[in-house]
Design an enzyme around this catalytic site. Structure first.
Site, PDB file in Angstrom:
ATOM      1  N   ARG A 190      40.989 -82.606 -13.095  1.00 47.43           N
ATOM      2  CA  ARG A 190      40.800 -84.013 -12.734  1.00 47.43           C
ATOM      3  C   ARG A 190      41.048 -84.221 -11.249  1.00 47.43           C
ATOM      4  O   ARG A 190      41.965 -83.614 -10.686  1.00 47.43           O
ATOM      5  CB  ARG A 190      41.755 -84.915 -13.520  1.00 47.43           C
ATOM      6  CG  ARG A 190      41.522 -84.920 -14.997  1.00 47.43           C
ATOM      7  CD  ARG A 190      42.382 -86.008 -15.654  1.00 47.43           C
ATOM      8  NE  ARG A 190      42.465 -85.800 -17.084  1.00 47.43           N
ATOM      9  CZ  ARG A 190      43.608 -85.621 -17.754  1.00 47.43           C
ATOM     10  NH1 ARG A 190      44.766 -85.650 -17.125  1.00 47.43           N
ATOM     11  NH2 ARG A 190      43.575 -85.438 -19.039  1.00 47.43           N
TER      12      ARG A 190
ATOM     13  N   ASP B  77      43.616 -73.093 -13.876  1.00 45.86           N
ATOM     14  CA  ASP B  77      44.932 -72.570 -14.246  1.00 45.86           C
ATOM     15  C   ASP B  77      45.664 -72.059 -13.003  1.00 45.86           C
ATOM     16  O   ASP B  77      45.130 -71.243 -12.252  1.00 45.86           O
ATOM     17  CB  ASP B  77      44.767 -71.440 -15.275  1.00 45.86           C
ATOM     18  CG  ASP B  77      46.105 -71.056 -15.893  1.00 45.86           C
ATOM     19  OD1 ASP B  77      47.023 -70.655 -15.145  1.00 45.86           O
ATOM     20  OD2 ASP B  77      46.234 -71.162 -17.121  1.00 45.86           O
ATOM     21  N   PHE B  78      46.882 -72.553 -12.830  1.00 48.32           N
ATOM     22  CA  PHE B  78      47.621 -72.222 -11.604  1.00 48.32           C
ATOM     23  C   PHE B  78      47.982 -70.750 -11.502  1.00 48.32           C
ATOM     24  O   PHE B  78      48.184 -70.238 -10.410  1.00 48.32           O
ATOM     25  CB  PHE B  78      48.867 -73.111 -11.493  1.00 48.32           C
ATOM     26  CG  PHE B  78      48.560 -74.481 -10.939  1.00 48.32           C
ATOM     27  CD1 PHE B  78      47.659 -75.324 -11.580  1.00 48.32           C
ATOM     28  CD2 PHE B  78      49.167 -74.931  -9.771  1.00 48.32           C
ATOM     29  CE1 PHE B  78      47.347 -76.578 -11.069  1.00 48.32           C
ATOM     30  CE2 PHE B  78      48.869 -76.188  -9.242  1.00 48.32           C
ATOM     31  CZ  PHE B  78      47.967 -77.014  -9.889  1.00 48.32           C
ATOM     32  N   ARG B  79      48.063 -70.056 -12.639  1.00 47.71           N
ATOM     33  CA  ARG B  79      48.332 -68.612 -12.571  1.00 47.71           C
ATOM     34  C   ARG B  79      47.161 -67.897 -11.912  1.00 47.71           C
ATOM     35  O   ARG B  79      47.349 -66.997 -11.092  1.00 47.71           O
ATOM     36  CB  ARG B  79      48.563 -68.047 -13.980  1.00 47.71           C
ATOM     37  CG  ARG B  79      49.934 -68.378 -14.511  1.00 47.71           C
ATOM     38  CD  ARG B  79      50.042 -68.086 -15.978  1.00 47.71           C
ATOM     39  NE  ARG B  79      49.276 -69.061 -16.764  1.00 47.71           N
ATOM     40  CZ  ARG B  79      49.490 -69.322 -18.044  1.00 47.71           C
ATOM     41  NH1 ARG B  79      50.420 -68.677 -18.695  1.00 47.71           N
ATOM     42  NH2 ARG B  79      48.779 -70.225 -18.693  1.00 47.71           N
TER      43      ARG B  79
ATOM     44  N   ARG C 136      51.413 -88.732 -32.550  1.00 49.67           N
ATOM     45  CA  ARG C 136      51.193 -89.007 -31.129  1.00 49.67           C
ATOM     46  C   ARG C 136      49.959 -89.895 -31.009  1.00 49.67           C
ATOM     47  O   ARG C 136      48.910 -89.581 -31.570  1.00 49.67           O
ATOM     48  CB  ARG C 136      50.950 -87.705 -30.380  1.00 49.67           C
ATOM     49  CG  ARG C 136      50.678 -87.975 -28.933  1.00 49.67           C
ATOM     50  CD  ARG C 136      50.125 -86.784 -28.195  1.00 49.67           C
ATOM     51  NE  ARG C 136      49.794 -87.203 -26.864  1.00 49.67           N
ATOM     52  CZ  ARG C 136      48.695 -86.830 -26.223  1.00 49.67           C
ATOM     53  NH1 ARG C 136      47.832 -86.025 -26.775  1.00 49.67           N
ATOM     54  NH2 ARG C 136      48.483 -87.283 -25.008  1.00 49.67           N
TER      55      ARG C 136
ATOM     56  N   ASN D  39      49.510 -84.382 -34.057  1.00 49.73           N
ATOM     57  CA  ASN D  39      48.765 -84.742 -32.852  1.00 49.73           C
ATOM     58  C   ASN D  39      47.292 -84.504 -33.175  1.00 49.73           C
ATOM     59  O   ASN D  39      46.822 -83.367 -33.167  1.00 49.73           O
ATOM     60  CB  ASN D  39      49.236 -83.876 -31.682  1.00 49.73           C
ATOM     61  CG  ASN D  39      48.578 -84.274 -30.371  1.00 49.73           C
ATOM     62  OD1 ASN D  39      47.638 -85.071 -30.355  1.00 49.73           O
ATOM     63  ND2 ASN D  39      49.066 -83.713 -29.273  1.00 49.73           N
TER      64      ASN D  39
ATOM     65  N   LYS E 256      46.980 -80.843 -34.633  1.00 51.89           N
ATOM     66  CA  LYS E 256      48.146 -79.972 -34.431  1.00 51.89           C
ATOM     67  C   LYS E 256      49.301 -80.554 -35.223  1.00 51.89           C
ATOM     68  O   LYS E 256      49.452 -81.782 -35.281  1.00 51.89           O
ATOM     69  CB  LYS E 256      48.553 -79.974 -32.950  1.00 51.89           C
ATOM     70  CG  LYS E 256      47.674 -79.115 -32.080  1.00 51.89           C
ATOM     71  CD  LYS E 256      48.307 -79.010 -30.684  1.00 51.89           C
ATOM     72  CE  LYS E 256      47.241 -79.001 -29.633  1.00 51.89           C
ATOM     73  NZ  LYS E 256      47.567 -79.635 -28.387  1.00 51.89           N
TER      74      LYS E 256
ATOM     75  N   HIS F 174      51.872 -89.466 -20.524  1.00 55.13           N
ATOM     76  CA  HIS F 174      52.967 -88.495 -20.646  1.00 55.13           C
ATOM     77  C   HIS F 174      54.309 -89.206 -20.810  1.00 55.13           C
ATOM     78  O   HIS F 174      55.367 -88.652 -20.507  1.00 55.13           O
ATOM     79  CB  HIS F 174      53.098 -87.580 -19.401  1.00 55.13           C
ATOM     80  CG  HIS F 174      51.930 -86.686 -19.131  1.00 55.13           C
ATOM     81  ND1 HIS F 174      51.434 -86.489 -17.852  1.00 55.13           N
ATOM     82  CD2 HIS F 174      51.182 -85.932 -19.949  1.00 55.13           C
ATOM     83  CE1 HIS F 174      50.416 -85.645 -17.913  1.00 55.13           C
ATOM     84  NE2 HIS F 174      50.227 -85.293 -19.169  1.00 55.13           N
TER      85      HIS F 174
ATOM     86  N   GLY G 292      47.345 -81.543 -17.091  1.00 60.48           N
ATOM     87  CA  GLY G 292      47.372 -82.902 -16.555  1.00 60.48           C
ATOM     88  C   GLY G 292      48.739 -83.093 -15.932  1.00 60.48           C
ATOM     89  O   GLY G 292      49.728 -82.602 -16.475  1.00 60.48           O
TER      90      GLY G 292
ATOM     91  N   GLU H  35      57.552 -82.777 -26.279  1.00 56.29           N
ATOM     92  CA  GLU H  35      57.048 -84.073 -26.746  1.00 56.29           C
ATOM     93  C   GLU H  35      57.091 -84.172 -28.270  1.00 56.29           C
ATOM     94  O   GLU H  35      57.373 -85.239 -28.812  1.00 56.29           O
ATOM     95  CB  GLU H  35      55.614 -84.276 -26.227  1.00 56.29           C
ATOM     96  CG  GLU H  35      55.608 -84.586 -24.735  1.00 56.29           C
ATOM     97  CD  GLU H  35      54.263 -84.338 -24.067  1.00 56.29           C
ATOM     98  OE1 GLU H  35      53.920 -83.156 -23.859  1.00 56.29           O
ATOM     99  OE2 GLU H  35      53.568 -85.301 -23.757  1.00 56.29           O
TER     100      GLU H  35
HETATM  101  P1  ADP Z   1      48.848 -79.095 -20.870  1.00 58.15           P
HETATM  102  O1  ADP Z   1      48.818 -80.255 -19.925  1.00 58.15           O
HETATM  103  O2  ADP Z   1      47.507 -78.682 -21.366  1.00 58.15           O
HETATM  104  O3  ADP Z   1      49.914 -79.203 -21.937  1.00 58.15           O
HETATM  105  P2  ADP Z   1      50.595 -77.087 -19.721  1.00 58.15           P
HETATM  106  O4  ADP Z   1      51.775 -77.990 -19.618  1.00 58.15           O
HETATM  107  O5  ADP Z   1      50.669 -75.949 -20.655  1.00 58.15           O
HETATM  108  O6  ADP Z   1      49.248 -77.883 -19.959  1.00 58.15           O
HETATM  109  O7  ADP Z   1      50.297 -76.530 -18.261  1.00 58.15           O
HETATM  110  C1  ADP Z   1      49.284 -75.643 -17.970  1.00 58.15           C
HETATM  111  C2  ADP Z   1      49.563 -75.066 -16.595  1.00 58.15           C
HETATM  112  O8  ADP Z   1      50.867 -74.490 -16.611  1.00 58.15           O
HETATM  113  C3  ADP Z   1      48.596 -73.975 -16.165  1.00 58.15           C
HETATM  114  O9  ADP Z   1      48.093 -74.257 -14.873  1.00 58.15           O
HETATM  115  C4  ADP Z   1      49.448 -72.702 -16.133  1.00 58.15           C
HETATM  116  O10 ADP Z   1      49.181 -71.953 -14.980  1.00 58.15           O
HETATM  117  C5  ADP Z   1      50.860 -73.185 -16.104  1.00 58.15           C
HETATM  118  N1  ADP Z   1      51.702 -72.349 -16.970  1.00 58.15           N
HETATM  119  C6  ADP Z   1      51.885 -72.511 -18.297  1.00 58.15           C
HETATM  120  N2  ADP Z   1      52.713 -71.552 -18.768  1.00 58.15           N
HETATM  121  C7  ADP Z   1      53.036 -70.760 -17.730  1.00 58.15           C
HETATM  122  C8  ADP Z   1      53.855 -69.592 -17.563  1.00 58.15           C
HETATM  123  N3  ADP Z   1      54.519 -69.047 -18.589  1.00 58.15           N
HETATM  124  N4  ADP Z   1      53.950 -69.056 -16.328  1.00 58.15           N
HETATM  125  C9  ADP Z   1      53.309 -69.608 -15.282  1.00 58.15           C
HETATM  126  N5  ADP Z   1      52.520 -70.702 -15.381  1.00 58.15           N
HETATM  127  C10 ADP Z   1      52.385 -71.270 -16.571  1.00 58.15           C
END
Ligand code: ADP
Length: 399
Positions: free
Chosen positions: A243, A285-287, A93, A10, A17, A182, A214, A384
């Site tokens: 976005r 970041d959702f966390r 990819r 990728n 990667k 995706h 995304g 993927e």
């Molecule tokens: P990308 O689109 O860059 O591949 P990811 O699929 O890794 O991104 O998604 C990133 C999002 O997923 C972040 O908002 C993060 O909060 C959430 N996330 C990723 N891993 C975890 C985890 N182990 N626990 C909770 N949330 C996670």
């Protein structure tokens, strides 16, 4: 030939990667990341069961990076192969295949020309993806290469789903239409869902929510994608990490006039400063958003609400588009890991037959449906890279 060893690449503009697969078992033999290509150069290489190897080494271009990857795979303590010739094929990819590619293909001159033709549609990614392919051609002469497109799975969409209501000539002249992204993930997890449910894909109506940094949603009817939320570019659809997702297009002129910014800056704001980061002002970041919400941050809570509401609306829309739904699948970083977001999205969808078991939702179970729910809600890990390796293997074996 018992099993194949497939290298998956990728390539980004300054990164590369890679993962080396044994496609028989799906086992990753080694993986890594070359960074800062063209700047200075750093590679992280890991082999399961061993400590990650890190080396700072100059990489003028992707050719240099590829040579370093080959060296790490075949020489010294990091080696997992005795020689380069053990690599049976390379899978790449590629972000944008336009309407040219409906499936993965073995790379030849014609394919390279077509990927070049798609550069205006994927100006950030396609040149880098192509550079990765050309570097491998140079360094791994004679080893077959396969291109796997993010857009390919979505090319079964009917015209009514992919056309924008713009002057038709823009579609004809510039190829302006929905392509979707995706696709490798949507295809992989929808197939896994059918396997898990023990039914042929052709008998299933599946909605896949790929929710990561995304995010995109797709409607998969009888194994074929009939609609998806991302568009000409990955900017359309639900709000994402940074976005905006879909907005009223008239907002652009309005903000540009008021802020005195040009279209390039506006587009950058829509891609990099919007979404849940824009609404919350906290993080993409959702966390981080969960944590801020727990501490009473109102804007973080609203950002999460906006995201969950948007995904929920797509589920309703796609159930309508398919005339029903048999399975709802969550995947990618948020879809796989964030049980609160999953619960928020499905709440109120009981009228569609969707209901999850709150306890199962908190576990790592695949099927999180409530007992008796008509629609099966599944959490399936996307992969993927493995999907790219499998496509590559099948094309190379059937040559
Ligand atoms: P990308 O689109 O860059 O591949 P990811 O699929 O890794 O991104 O998604 C990133 C999002 O997923 C972040 O908002 C993060 O909060 C959430 N996330 C990723 N891993 C975890 C985890 N182990 N626990 C909770 N949330 C996670």
């Amino acid at each position: 030939m018992s099993f194949l060893k497939i290298l998956v690449i990728n390539a980004g503009s300054s990164s590369l990667k890679y993962q080396l697969f044994n496609t028989d078992t799906g086992e990753v033999l080694a993986k890594g990341l070359c960074e800062r290509i063209g700047i200075d150069g750093k590679v992280k290489h890991s082999v399961p069961g061993h400590e990650t190897y890190v080396e700072e080494t100059p990489m003028r271009n992707h050719g240099d990076a590829t040579r370093i990857v080959i060296r790490l795979l075949t020489e010294g303590e990091t080696a997992v192969l005795s020689s380069l010739s053990e690599i049976d094929a390379v899978g790449h990819r590629v972000l944008h295949g336009g309407s040219e590619f409906t499936k993965s293909v073995i790379v030849d001159e014609r394919v390279i020309a077509a990927i070049k033709k798609c550069i205006p549609l994927g100006p950030l990614h396609n040149p880098a993806n192509l550079t990765g392919i050309l570097a491998c051609e140079e360094v791994m002469k004679g080893i077959p290469q396969v291109a796997v497109f993010d857009t390919a799975f979505h090319q079964t969409m009917p015209e009514k789903a992919f056309l924008y209501a713009l002057p038709y000539e823009y579609y004809e002249k510039y190829g302006i239409r929905r392509y979707g992204f995706h696709g490798t993930s949507h295809r992989y997890v929808s197939q896994k869902a059918a396997e898990y449910l023990g039914k042929p894909a052709k008998d299933l109506k599946i909605i896949v929510c790929h929710l990561g940094n995304g995010s995109s949603i797709s409607a998969v009817d009888g194994g074929k994608c009939i609609d998806t939320s991302m568009g000409l570019t990955p900017l359309e659809g639900v709000p994402m990490g940074t976005r905006s997702g879909s907005i009223d297009p008239a907002i652009l002129q309005y903000v540009m006039d008021n802020e005195g910014i040009d279209i390039a800056e506006m587009t950058s704001i829509l891609n990099k400063k919007s979404g849940v980061l824009g609404i919350s002002g906290v993080s993409s970041d959702f966390r981080d958003l969960d944590e801020a919400k727990a501490q009473g941050n109102r804007r973080a809570a609203i950002a999460l609400d906006c995201f969950m509401y948007a995904v929920k609306k797509y589920i309703g829309a796609y159930a309508a588009a398919m005339g029903g739904i048999d399975a709802l699948v969550f995947t990618a970083g948020i879809g796989e890991n964030n049980s609160a977001v999953r619960a928020g999205i499905v709440s109120g969808l009981e009228f569609l037959g969707i209901a999850i078991d709150p306890e199962k939702n908190k576990t790592r179970e695949i099927d999180i449906s409530a007992p008796g729910a008509r629609v099966r809600t599944l959490v399936i890990q996307t992969n993927e890279e493995l999907a790219i390796a499998i496509d590559t293997e099948s094309l190379v074996k059937n040559r």
